[in-house]
Design a protein around this motif. Structure first.
Motif, PDB file in Angstrom:
ATOM      1  N   ALA A 165      18.103  74.141  27.778  1.00 28.84           N
ATOM      2  CA  ALA A 165      18.777  74.809  26.660  1.00 28.84           C
ATOM      3  C   ALA A 165      19.165  73.772  25.606  1.00 28.84           C
ATOM      4  N   PHE A 166      19.329  74.238  24.373  1.00 26.91           N
ATOM      5  CA  PHE A 166      19.671  73.348  23.261  1.00 26.91           C
ATOM      6  C   PHE A 166      21.102  73.657  22.809  1.00 26.91           C
ATOM      7  N   ALA A 167      21.975  72.656  22.868  1.00 25.05           N
ATOM      8  CA  ALA A 167      23.396  72.901  22.621  1.00 25.05           C
ATOM      9  C   ALA A 167      23.937  72.080  21.461  1.00 25.05           C
ATOM     10  N   MET A 168      24.174  72.762  20.349  1.00 25.58           N
ATOM     11  CA  MET A 168      24.693  72.086  19.164  1.00 25.58           C
ATOM     12  C   MET A 168      26.034  72.708  18.751  1.00 25.58           C
ATOM     13  N   THR A 169      26.090  74.050  18.764  1.00 25.84           N
ATOM     14  CA  THR A 169      27.252  74.766  18.217  1.00 25.84           C
ATOM     15  C   THR A 169      28.513  74.583  19.067  1.00 25.84           C
ATOM     16  N   GLU A 170      29.634  74.467  18.369  1.00 26.70           N
ATOM     17  CA  GLU A 170      30.942  74.347  19.036  1.00 26.70           C
ATOM     18  C   GLU A 170      31.890  75.385  18.433  1.00 26.70           C
ATOM     19  N   ALA A 189      32.558  74.260  15.042  1.00 23.66           N
ATOM     20  CA  ALA A 189      31.430  73.765  14.232  1.00 23.66           C
ATOM     21  C   ALA A 189      30.195  74.618  14.483  1.00 23.66           C
ATOM     22  N   GLY A 190      29.972  75.592  13.584  1.00 23.98           N
ATOM     23  CA  GLY A 190      28.790  76.454  13.679  1.00 23.98           C
ATOM     24  C   GLY A 190      27.843  76.120  12.551  1.00 23.98           C
ATOM     25  N   SER A 191      28.056  76.750  11.380  1.00 29.16           N
ATOM     26  CA  SER A 191      27.215  76.448  10.211  1.00 29.16           C
ATOM     27  C   SER A 191      27.300  74.963   9.869  1.00 29.16           C
ATOM     28  N   ASP A 192      28.477  74.406  10.053  1.00 30.76           N
ATOM     29  CA  ASP A 192      28.691  72.990   9.753  1.00 30.76           C
ATOM     30  C   ASP A 192      28.386  72.156  11.006  1.00 30.76           C
ATOM     31  N   HIS A 214      29.656  76.158  22.553  1.00 33.41           N
ATOM     32  CA  HIS A 214      29.652  77.575  22.918  1.00 33.41           C
ATOM     33  C   HIS A 214      28.444  78.292  22.312  1.00 33.41           C
ATOM     34  N   PHE A 215      28.252  79.518  22.786  1.00 43.01           N
ATOM     35  CA  PHE A 215      27.126  80.381  22.372  1.00 43.01           C
ATOM     36  C   PHE A 215      25.763  79.835  22.813  1.00 43.01           C
ATOM     37  N   ILE A 216      25.694  78.999  23.820  1.00 46.31           N
ATOM     38  CA  ILE A 216      24.426  78.340  24.141  1.00 46.31           C
ATOM     39  C   ILE A 216      23.472  79.266  24.906  1.00 46.31           C
ATOM     40  N   SER A 217      22.381  79.638  24.231  1.00 51.12           N
ATOM     41  CA  SER A 217      21.407  80.559  24.820  1.00 51.12           C
ATOM     42  C   SER A 217      20.747  79.925  26.031  1.00 51.12           C
ATOM     43  N   ASP A 218      20.524  80.732  27.042  1.00 57.06           N
ATOM     44  CA  ASP A 218      19.842  80.312  28.275  1.00 57.06           C
ATOM     45  C   ASP A 218      20.679  79.378  29.141  1.00 57.06           C
ATOM     46  N   ASN A 222      21.411  85.283  27.849  1.00 51.06           N
ATOM     47  CA  ASN A 222      22.844  85.032  27.960  1.00 51.06           C
ATOM     48  C   ASN A 222      23.292  83.750  27.263  1.00 51.06           C
ATOM     49  N   ASN A 223      24.503  83.818  26.741  1.00 48.49           N
ATOM     50  CA  ASN A 223      25.096  82.697  26.002  1.00 48.49           C
ATOM     51  C   ASN A 223      26.353  82.251  26.726  1.00 48.49           C
ATOM     52  N   CYS A 224      26.480  80.958  26.904  1.00 52.90           N
ATOM     53  CA  CYS A 224      27.647  80.452  27.656  1.00 52.90           C
ATOM     54  C   CYS A 224      28.308  79.284  26.935  1.00 52.90           C
ATOM     55  N   GLY A 268      21.339  79.473  11.197  1.00 48.13           N
ATOM     56  CA  GLY A 268      21.738  79.411   9.789  1.00 48.13           C
ATOM     57  C   GLY A 268      21.950  80.820   9.271  1.00 48.13           C
ATOM     58  N   ALA A 269      23.204  81.170   8.987  1.00 46.52           N
ATOM     59  CA  ALA A 269      23.500  82.519   8.493  1.00 46.52           C
ATOM     60  C   ALA A 269      22.894  82.706   7.098  1.00 46.52           C
ATOM     61  N   SER A 270      22.717  83.974   6.706  1.00 52.24           N
ATOM     62  CA  SER A 270      22.085  84.273   5.406  1.00 52.24           C
ATOM     63  C   SER A 270      22.748  83.524   4.260  1.00 52.24           C
ATOM     64  N   GLU A 271      24.082  83.463   4.285  1.00 55.59           N
ATOM     65  CA  GLU A 271      24.807  82.819   3.179  1.00 55.59           C
ATOM     66  C   GLU A 271      24.442  81.345   3.088  1.00 55.59           C
ATOM     67  N   VAL A 272      24.291  80.714   4.250  1.00 52.32           N
ATOM     68  CA  VAL A 272      23.986  79.283   4.268  1.00 52.32           C
ATOM     69  C   VAL A 272      22.573  79.050   3.704  1.00 52.32           C
TER      70      VAL A 272
HETATM   71  C1  LIG Z   1      23.227  85.231  20.067  1.00 54.91           C
HETATM   72  C2  LIG Z   1      23.479  83.805  19.622  1.00 54.91           C
HETATM   73  C3  LIG Z   1      22.727  82.789  20.168  1.00 54.91           C
HETATM   74  C4  LIG Z   1      22.969  81.453  19.821  1.00 54.91           C
HETATM   75  N1  LIG Z   1      22.277  80.433  20.450  1.00 54.91           N
HETATM   76  C5  LIG Z   1      22.640  79.140  20.192  1.00 54.91           C
HETATM   77  C6  LIG Z   1      22.050  78.068  20.934  1.00 54.91           C
HETATM   78  O1  LIG Z   1      21.201  78.275  21.824  1.00 54.91           O
HETATM   79  N2  LIG Z   1      22.434  76.793  20.640  1.00 54.91           N
HETATM   80  C7  LIG Z   1      23.346  76.514  19.668  1.00 54.91           C
HETATM   81  O2  LIG Z   1      23.649  75.344  19.458  1.00 54.91           O
HETATM   82  N3  LIG Z   1      23.919  77.520  18.944  1.00 54.91           N
HETATM   83  C8  LIG Z   1      23.593  78.813  19.195  1.00 54.91           C
HETATM   84  N4  LIG Z   1      24.196  79.841  18.484  1.00 54.91           N
HETATM   85  C9  LIG Z   1      25.143  79.525  17.436  1.00 54.91           C
HETATM   86  C10 LIG Z   1      24.660  79.907  16.043  1.00 54.91           C
HETATM   87  O3  LIG Z   1      23.675  79.031  15.594  1.00 54.91           O
HETATM   88  C11 LIG Z   1      25.901  79.986  15.140  1.00 54.91           C
HETATM   89  O4  LIG Z   1      26.580  81.173  15.509  1.00 54.91           O
HETATM   90  C12 LIG Z   1      25.558  79.995  13.668  1.00 54.91           C
HETATM   91  O5  LIG Z   1      25.106  78.735  13.265  1.00 54.91           O
HETATM   92  C13 LIG Z   1      26.760  80.374  12.800  1.00 54.91           C
HETATM   93  O6  LIG Z   1      27.870  79.599  13.140  1.00 54.91           O
HETATM   94  P1  LIG Z   1      29.283  80.311  13.446  1.00 54.91           P
HETATM   95  O7  LIG Z   1      29.022  81.428  14.389  1.00 54.91           O
HETATM   96  O8  LIG Z   1      30.247  79.273  13.879  1.00 54.91           O
HETATM   97  O9  LIG Z   1      29.730  80.944  12.084  1.00 54.91           O
HETATM   98  P2  LIG Z   1      30.543  80.193  10.919  1.00 54.91           P
HETATM   99  O10 LIG Z   1      29.872  78.903  10.597  1.00 54.91           O
HETATM  100  O11 LIG Z   1      31.983  80.167  11.256  1.00 54.91           O
HETATM  101  O12 LIG Z   1      30.327  81.190   9.707  1.00 54.91           O
HETATM  102  C14 LIG Z   1      31.152  82.346   9.492  1.00 54.91           C
HETATM  103  C15 LIG Z   1      30.791  82.953   8.151  1.00 54.91           C
HETATM  104  O13 LIG Z   1      31.020  81.995   7.097  1.00 54.91           O
HETATM  105  C16 LIG Z   1      29.848  81.831   6.331  1.00 54.91           C
HETATM  106  N5  LIG Z   1      29.683  80.443   5.890  1.00 54.91           N
HETATM  107  C17 LIG Z   1      29.810  79.322   6.636  1.00 54.91           C
HETATM  108  N6  LIG Z   1      29.527  78.243   5.897  1.00 54.91           N
HETATM  109  C18 LIG Z   1      29.206  78.689   4.665  1.00 54.91           C
HETATM  110  C19 LIG Z   1      28.771  78.049   3.460  1.00 54.91           C
HETATM  111  N7  LIG Z   1      28.640  76.721   3.362  1.00 54.91           N
HETATM  112  N8  LIG Z   1      28.502  78.832   2.390  1.00 54.91           N
HETATM  113  C20 LIG Z   1      28.638  80.186   2.473  1.00 54.91           C
HETATM  114  N9  LIG Z   1      29.030  80.832   3.578  1.00 54.91           N
HETATM  115  C21 LIG Z   1      29.285  80.098   4.661  1.00 54.91           C
HETATM  116  C22 LIG Z   1      28.701  82.213   7.272  1.00 54.91           C
HETATM  117  O14 LIG Z   1      27.553  82.586   6.564  1.00 54.91           O
HETATM  118  C23 LIG Z   1      29.314  83.364   8.051  1.00 54.91           C
HETATM  119  O15 LIG Z   1      29.181  84.539   7.310  1.00 54.91           O
HETATM  120  C24 LIG Z   1      23.952  81.167  18.843  1.00 54.91           C
HETATM  121  C25 LIG Z   1      24.677  82.210  18.270  1.00 54.91           C
HETATM  122  C26 LIG Z   1      24.472  83.517  18.667  1.00 54.91           C
HETATM  123  C27 LIG Z   1      25.311  84.611  18.055  1.00 54.91           C
END
Ligand SMILES: Cc1cc2nc3c(=O)[nH]c(=O)nc-3n(C[C@H](O)[C@H](O)[C@H](O)COP(=O)(O)OP(=O)(O)OC[C@H]3O[C@@H](n4cnc5c(N)ncnc54)[C@H](O)[C@@H]3O)c2cc1C
Length: 387
Positions: free
Chosen positions: A123-128, A131-134, A156-160, A209-211, A366-370
């Motif tokens: 599994a690949f683990a980056m998100t905390e 620290a998600g988008s960032d 957190h959210f680490i798939s597999d 599953n995500n853990c 990467g969320a749509s906004e990012v």
């Molecule tokens: C089902 C699932 C599987 C996943 N699997 C993995 C995995 O295997 N490994 C892993 O490392 N991660 C995994 N993730 C994490 C995923 O990549 C993050 O959820 C995603 O990057 C968004 O981060 P966040 O959830 O912390 O949202 P946040 O970063 O907190 O964002 C919240 C909101 O703020 C907005 N926002 C944030 N920054 C900006 C910006 N600069 N400009 C405009 N808007 C912004 C976002 O678009 C969003 O609408 C998984 C997530 C899910 C839900």
């Protein structure tokens, strides 16, 4: 002249893949949705069948035992995968992080080759949690101690994570260097101090599953570092184009195509006011909008994949594709539920499931906004737009 046709050889591969998914995977979809996991014996059986047909680890390079398919082929395969459940795709065809290609020396024998053979899951683990988008804002850190590193932090959210034998984990090795102070480590399940925490159940994609992962004074020899110190974030970003394009863009096109097909059939079959609902112009408008958006997204995916196959790095286009294809899937899933009316909302049909599954495509990788921000920054900086 531009030739958009798919060569016969690829067509054959895709037809075989489609048939395999229909006969081998589709019968297990309801069970996976209900149980929220793929039984290990079922996973082993499906993986063996996929391996026998050359469908396992298709995206990994040939020199490490993979299928070595290019970006276009990957996206076309992902379209087929969109017709079934993500969890079944992962367990059957492999979910092998591209970053494993950075393995060197003994790491190749311990992680890369076994993963490509399907003997282990990684599994690949980056998100905390903070620290998600960032992704550069992670707090998990790896402190040098002689020739070892001591890891502390959490993901957190680490798939597999529920089935993974090993994890690729990003951690800060030099806080003073910011983005250039992040490195990547290979960490085995069972390493003292490392715990796979609670499962974080999601709205959709049941079975994948995500853990949480928790690291408490995890001691690792420096040989567990993947790639060079300080390159962790750049490694992750260098392979993320393919994930966003294929595993999100191509998959979204496939998922939407399935919803489109179901909607067409239902619009032809379902009768109200003495006619099929497909005869009502407002239903026709929904079908036309769905088909048009799918077509646009598909062209974007394949055009961008072609650029990657030409050796280019079209990262703004990948952001456009990731954004557009995932939003398209949301629109299509919403309209499909509408066309099915109450049956679309009812759990007796899988439409509501597909609607839930679709939602996360706008959030992960990467969320749509990012991605919109990436595109806008690039436009403003370059003063032009990519064609
Ligand atoms: C089902 C699932 C599987 C996943 N699997 C993995 C995995 O295997 N490994 C892993 O490392 N991660 C995994 N993730 C994490 C995923 O990549 C993050 O959820 C995603 O990057 C968004 O981060 P966040 O959830 O912390 O949202 P946040 O970063 O907190 O964002 C919240 C909101 O703020 C907005 N926002 C944030 N920054 C900006 C910006 N600069 N400009 C405009 N808007 C912004 C976002 O678009 C969003 O609408 C998984 C997530 C899910 C839900």
């Amino acid at each position: 002249m531009i030739d958009f046709s798919i060569p016969e050889e690829q067509k054959l591969l895709l037809e075989n893949l489609r048939r395999f998914i229909e006969t081998e995977l589709a019968p297990h979809e309801a069970e996976v949705e209900e149980k929220q996991f793929v039984r290990p014996e079922l996973a082993a059986e499906l993986r063996a069948k996929a391996k026998a047909l050359g469908f396992f680890a298709m995206y990994m390079p040939e020199d490490c035992g993979g299928g070595g398919v290019g970006a276009i082929d990957m996206c076309l395969c992902e379209e087929q995968f969109g017709w079934t459940k993500d969890a079944l795709v992962r367990r059957t065809f492999g979910s092998i992080p591209f970053a494993l290609q950075n393995c060197v020396g003994e790491q190749r024998d311990k992680y890369l080759f076994p993963a490509v053979r399907g003997d282990i899951n990684i599994a690949f683990a980056m998100t905390e949690p903070n620290a998600g988008s960032d992704a550069a804002g992670i707090r998990t850190h790896a402190k040098r101690d002689g020739s070892d590193f001591i890891i502390n932090g959490s993901k957190h959210f680490i798939s597999d994570a529920d089935v993974a034998d090993g994890f690729i984990v990003t951690a800060v090795t030099d806080p003073a260097k910011g983005k250039r102070g992040i490195s990547t480590f290979l960490i085995d399940r069972g390493t003292p101090g490392f715990t796979v925490g609670r499962t974080q159940y999601m709205m959709g994609l049941r079975g994948t599953n995500n853990c949480e992962l928790i690291f408490e004074n995890v001691r690792l020899p420096a040989s567990q570092m993947l790639g060079q110190e300080g390159e962790g974030l750049f490694q992750a970003l260098s392979i993320i184009n393919l994930v966003r394009l294929g595993l999100v863009g191509g998959r979204a096109v496939g998922m939407a195509s399935k919803l489109m097909k179901m909607s067409i059939d239902y619009a032809n079959e379902r009768r109200q006011f003495g006619k099929s609902i497909g005869e009502f112009q407002m239903v026709q408008a929904m079908l036309a909008d769905m088909a048009t958006e799918i077509f646009a997204a598909r062209m974007m995916v394949l055009n961008t994949a072609w650029e990657i196959d030409q050796g280019r790095d079209p990262r703004e286009k990948v952001s456009m594709v990731k954004y557009f294809a995932s939003e398209m899937l949301g629109h299509v899933a919403d309209k499909a539920v509408q066309i099915f009316g109450g049956m679309g909302y009812c759990k007796e049909l899988p439409l509501e499931q597909y609607y839930r599954d679709a939602r996360v495509y706008r959030i992960f990788d990467g969320a749509s906004e990012v991605h919109r921000a990436v595109v806008a920054r690039s436009l403003l900086k370059s003063g032009t737009h990519p064609l």
